[in-house]
Design a protein around this motif. Structure first.
Motif, PDB file in Angstrom:
ATOM      1  N   GLN A 162       0.840  -1.199   0.000  1.00  0.00           N
ATOM      2  CA  GLN A 162       0.000   0.000   0.000  1.00  0.00           C
ATOM      3  C   GLN A 162       0.875   1.250   0.000  1.00  0.00           C
ATOM      4  OE1 GLN A 162      -2.662  -0.361   3.336  1.00  0.00           O
ATOM      5  NE2 GLN A 162      -3.789  -2.076   2.444  1.00  0.00           N
ATOM      6  N   ARG A 163       1.984   1.199   0.739  1.00  0.00           N
ATOM      7  CA  ARG A 163       2.910   2.327   0.716  1.00  0.00           C
ATOM      8  C   ARG A 163       3.531   2.497  -0.666  1.00  0.00           C
ATOM      9  NH1 ARG A 163       4.618   0.224   5.957  1.00  0.00           N
ATOM     10  NH2 ARG A 163       6.358  -0.839   4.942  1.00  0.00           N
ATOM     11  N   ALA A 164       3.897   1.390  -1.293  1.00  0.00           N
ATOM     12  CA  ALA A 164       4.496   1.465  -2.627  1.00  0.00           C
ATOM     13  C   ALA A 164       3.496   2.007  -3.644  1.00  0.00           C
ATOM     14  CB  ALA A 164       4.994   0.082  -3.050  1.00  0.00           C
ATOM     15  N   ARG A 165       2.247   1.587  -3.543  1.00  0.00           N
ATOM     16  CA  ARG A 165       1.217   2.093  -4.460  1.00  0.00           C
ATOM     17  C   ARG A 165       1.028   3.593  -4.288  1.00  0.00           C
ATOM     18  NH1 ARG A 165      -3.864  -1.874  -3.706  1.00  0.00           N
ATOM     19  NH2 ARG A 165      -4.848  -0.146  -4.800  1.00  0.00           N
ATOM     20  N   ALA A 166       1.026   4.046  -3.047  1.00  0.00           N
ATOM     21  CA  ALA A 166       0.862   5.478  -2.798  1.00  0.00           C
ATOM     22  C   ALA A 166       2.051   6.266  -3.335  1.00  0.00           C
ATOM     23  CB  ALA A 166       0.695   5.723  -1.298  1.00  0.00           C
ATOM     24  N   ARG A 167       3.240   5.693  -3.206  1.00  0.00           N
ATOM     25  CA  ARG A 167       4.454   6.374  -3.653  1.00  0.00           C
ATOM     26  C   ARG A 167       4.438   6.609  -5.156  1.00  0.00           C
ATOM     27  NH1 ARG A 167       7.596   3.409  -0.821  1.00  0.00           N
ATOM     28  NH2 ARG A 167       8.580   2.045  -2.344  1.00  0.00           N
ATOM     29  N   TYR A 168       3.821   5.680  -5.894  1.00  0.00           N
ATOM     30  CA  TYR A 168       3.798   5.805  -7.353  1.00  0.00           C
ATOM     31  C   TYR A 168       2.405   6.141  -7.892  1.00  0.00           C
ATOM     32  CZ  TYR A 168       8.543   4.102  -7.374  1.00  0.00           C
ATOM     33  OH  TYR A 168       9.894   3.990  -7.170  1.00  0.00           O
ATOM     34  N   ALA A 169       1.519   6.555  -6.997  1.00  0.00           N
ATOM     35  CA  ALA A 169       0.178   7.003  -7.384  1.00  0.00           C
ATOM     36  C   ALA A 169      -0.563   5.950  -8.209  1.00  0.00           C
ATOM     37  CB  ALA A 169       0.261   8.318  -8.169  1.00  0.00           C
ATOM     38  N   VAL A 170      -0.447   4.705  -7.795  1.00  0.00           N
ATOM     39  CA  VAL A 170      -1.175   3.609  -8.449  1.00  0.00           C
ATOM     40  C   VAL A 170      -2.430   3.337  -7.633  1.00  0.00           C
ATOM     41  CG1 VAL A 170      -1.097   1.197  -9.178  1.00  0.00           C
ATOM     42  CG2 VAL A 170       0.959   2.613  -9.346  1.00  0.00           C
ATOM     43  N   ARG A 171      -3.557   3.779  -8.141  1.00  0.00           N
ATOM     44  CA  ARG A 171      -4.803   3.653  -7.377  1.00  0.00           C
ATOM     45  C   ARG A 171      -5.281   2.211  -7.296  1.00  0.00           C
ATOM     46  NH1 ARG A 171      -8.960   8.677  -8.393  1.00  0.00           N
ATOM     47  NH2 ARG A 171      -7.589  10.328  -7.594  1.00  0.00           N
ATOM     48  N   GLY A 172      -5.176   1.505  -8.384  1.00  0.00           N
ATOM     49  CA  GLY A 172      -5.634   0.117  -8.409  1.00  0.00           C
ATOM     50  C   GLY A 172      -4.738  -0.737  -9.269  1.00  0.00           C
ATOM     51  N   VAL A 173      -4.650  -2.008  -8.928  1.00  0.00           N
ATOM     52  CA  VAL A 173      -3.866  -2.960  -9.721  1.00  0.00           C
ATOM     53  C   VAL A 173      -4.842  -3.932 -10.368  1.00  0.00           C
ATOM     54  CG1 VAL A 173      -2.080  -4.742  -9.667  1.00  0.00           C
ATOM     55  CG2 VAL A 173      -1.900  -2.746  -8.152  1.00  0.00           C
ATOM     56  N   PRO A 174      -4.982  -3.901 -11.694  1.00  0.00           N
ATOM     57  CA  PRO A 174      -5.922  -4.799 -12.371  1.00  0.00           C
ATOM     58  C   PRO A 174      -5.540  -6.261 -12.161  1.00  0.00           C
ATOM     59  CG  PRO A 174      -5.116  -3.078 -13.854  1.00  0.00           C
ATOM     60  CD  PRO A 174      -4.257  -3.032 -12.630  1.00  0.00           C
ATOM     61  N   PRO A 175      -6.507  -7.155 -12.257  1.00  0.00           N
ATOM     62  CA  PRO A 175      -6.165  -8.587 -12.177  1.00  0.00           C
ATOM     63  C   PRO A 175      -5.292  -8.969 -13.361  1.00  0.00           C
ATOM     64  CG  PRO A 175      -8.445  -8.284 -12.881  1.00  0.00           C
ATOM     65  CD  PRO A 175      -7.951  -6.937 -12.467  1.00  0.00           C
ATOM     66  N   PRO A 176      -4.527 -10.034 -13.240  1.00  0.00           N
ATOM     67  CA  PRO A 176      -3.671 -10.435 -14.357  1.00  0.00           C
ATOM     68  C   PRO A 176      -4.479 -10.761 -15.605  1.00  0.00           C
ATOM     69  CG  PRO A 176      -3.764 -12.148 -12.673  1.00  0.00           C
ATOM     70  CD  PRO A 176      -4.403 -10.939 -12.086  1.00  0.00           C
ATOM     71  N   ALA A 177      -3.917 -10.405 -16.745  1.00  0.00           N
ATOM     72  CA  ALA A 177      -4.598 -10.693 -18.018  1.00  0.00           C
ATOM     73  C   ALA A 177      -4.630 -12.191 -18.286  1.00  0.00           C
ATOM     74  CB  ALA A 177      -3.887  -9.965 -19.154  1.00  0.00           C
ATOM     75  N   VAL A 178      -3.610 -12.900 -17.819  1.00  0.00           N
ATOM     76  CA  VAL A 178      -3.505 -14.356 -17.991  1.00  0.00           C
ATOM     77  C   VAL A 178      -2.879 -14.925 -16.727  1.00  0.00           C
ATOM     78  CG1 VAL A 178      -2.411 -16.233 -19.288  1.00  0.00           C
ATOM     79  CG2 VAL A 178      -3.278 -14.233 -20.513  1.00  0.00           C
ATOM     80  N   VAL A 179      -3.359 -16.085 -16.312  1.00  0.00           N
ATOM     81  CA  VAL A 179      -2.746 -16.819 -15.204  1.00  0.00           C
ATOM     82  C   VAL A 179      -2.263 -18.162 -15.742  1.00  0.00           C
ATOM     83  CG1 VAL A 179      -3.049 -17.830 -12.912  1.00  0.00           C
ATOM     84  CG2 VAL A 179      -4.265 -15.720 -13.519  1.00  0.00           C
ATOM     85  N   LEU A 180      -1.009 -18.490 -15.463  1.00  0.00           N
ATOM     86  CA  LEU A 180      -0.430 -19.768 -15.864  1.00  0.00           C
ATOM     87  C   LEU A 180      -0.159 -20.587 -14.600  1.00  0.00           C
ATOM     88  CD1 LEU A 180       2.200 -18.439 -18.446  1.00  0.00           C
ATOM     89  CD2 LEU A 180      -0.080 -19.344 -18.944  1.00  0.00           C
ATOM     90  N   THR A 181      -0.516 -21.866 -14.628  1.00  0.00           N
ATOM     91  CA  THR A 181      -0.297 -22.717 -13.462  1.00  0.00           C
ATOM     92  C   THR A 181       0.502 -23.951 -13.844  1.00  0.00           C
ATOM     93  OG1 THR A 181      -1.338 -23.937 -11.645  1.00  0.00           O
ATOM     94  CG2 THR A 181      -2.490 -23.959 -13.768  1.00  0.00           C
TER      95      THR A 181
END
Length: 375
Positions: A162-181
């Motif tokens: 949360q601190r890192a997001r605030a530092r770079y003004a990233v309001r939200g992180v979208p879900p991954p476009a693809v998940v590989l397992t």
């Protein structure tokens, strides 16, 4: 297409991503590995010894210092994590600070290198944060048996991130476009992810000549792990030796045993140096190991029963999965457990079933176009 591949600075976190990274490279895409520490020290080479371009984004990160700080500030959680019972709190206490420190370096790398896609593992969500900040798609590549989406969400919600997001003004992180397992569905259940066949652990030297000769008695391999699990496996190896001395009709093969143990192995016990598990496992009837996901998957891909010791981090979880699937035993080393490993036909049959399942999983090359379509 340029793909930035991000992993926490630990060998077991980067290694499972390398087959897909090499598949991207072999398909003509540019790849840059971003990790550090022991992850690179153990090699990032692929087939033929070809090494991918890499950058150390953890040059100033000291895992020991972060672990010591976590022990002081969260002693109960840290002790729980050392027994594999830390849960989400344990995950946040260790990998939250790691990712906060990775974020600054990754942001600089992305600004200069301009990736089209960021591919990251669940414990390196600084990659997802970087992708969001630069408005490029993120791909989550699981590197073990834990639910990658759940682990990543837990870390992104931690205070350090949360601190890192605030530092770079990233309001939200979208879900991954693809998940590989890389986890077999019969072991972990169905996941909303594209399956990719896990690669065997090939780091190590060639197989010695004496192991190429079939043994009259079944061989049980004892693999040592690295990091915090090493001490547990030393103790377990001693127990295995004592069990062998008690009359087990098998041959024990200890991989890189502690020096004090190597000097007094006893009858029916032999040792081997640093040999790749992919070479050792096929010549053995069963394996005992410290519960790492790499060893679990290597044994399953070989189709031999395994005894996975519950231990720190995800190792207790991995041992439970093996036990529940019936492809091995998740628990302490006992003479009875060793007998079951080599004589229980149901364990062997289940292990072979998972081997066939893994063989049917698409290879990394088959998923390259899915990621390329994101750019």
């Amino acid at each position: 297409m340029r793909v930035l591949v991000v992993a926490a600075p630990l060998p077991g976190h980067l290694t499972p991503l390398l087959p897909f990274a090499h598949a991207l490279w072999d398909s003509g895409h540019e790849v840059l590995l971003a990790s550090g520490g022991d992850a690179f020290a153990h090699g990032a080479a692929g087939p033929g010894g070809r090494a991918l371009p890499f950058i150390d984004v953890a040059r100033n990160l000291r895992l020991g210092r972060l672990a010591a700080r976590s022990l002081v500030t969260h002693p109960v959680t840290t002790h729980a994590e050392l027994t594999g019972r830390g849960g989400d709190a344990g995950l946040r206490s260790m990998f939250g600070p790691v990712n906060e420190e990775l974020t600054d370096a990754l942001m600089t790398v992305a600004e200069q290198w301009r990736p089209d896609v960021v591919l990251h593992e669940p414990f390196a969500v600084a990659g997802a944060l970087t992708a969001a900040r630069h408005d490029v798609p993120a791909v989550l590549h699981e590197n073990g048996l834990l639910d990658g989406l759940a682990a990543a969400a837990t870390l992104l919600d931690s205070r350090p991130l949360q601190r890192a997001r605030a530092r770079y003004a990233v309001r939200g992180v979208p879900p991954p476009a693809v998940v590989l397992t890389i986890a077999p569905a019969s072991l972990v259940g169905a996941r909303d992810a594209l399956a990719v066949r896990p690669a065997p652990v090939t780091v190590g030297g060639p197989l010695p000549g004496w192991l190429k000769v079939p043994s009259v008695r079944p061989r049980i391999l004892v693999l040592r792990g690295g990091g915090p699990v090493r001490g547990d496996l030393q103790t377990s190896a001693l127990r295995v030796v004592r069990a062998a001395a008690g009359g087990l009709d098998c041959e024990l093969v200890l991989a890189r045993p502690p020096a004090r143990l190597a000097r007094r192995l006893g009858s029916g016990v032999r040792s081997v140096g640093r040999v790749a598990p992919a070479e050792l496992l096929p010549v053995c009837a069963a394996v005992v190991h410290g519960g790492s996901s790499g060893h679990v998957l290597s044994a399953l891909a070989t189709g031999i029963p395994q005894l996975a010791l519950p231990g720190p981090g995800d190792r207790r979880h991995n041992a439970r999965l093996v036990d529940a699937r019936g492809a091995g035993i998740g628990g302490p080393v006992t003479e009875d457990a060793l007998r079951r490993l080599v004589h229980d036909g149901e364990l062997a049959a289940a292990a072979r079933e998972v081997r066939a399942e893994i063989a049917e999983m698409p290879p990394p090359q088959a998923r390259v176009d899915v990621v390329a379509a994101l750019a």
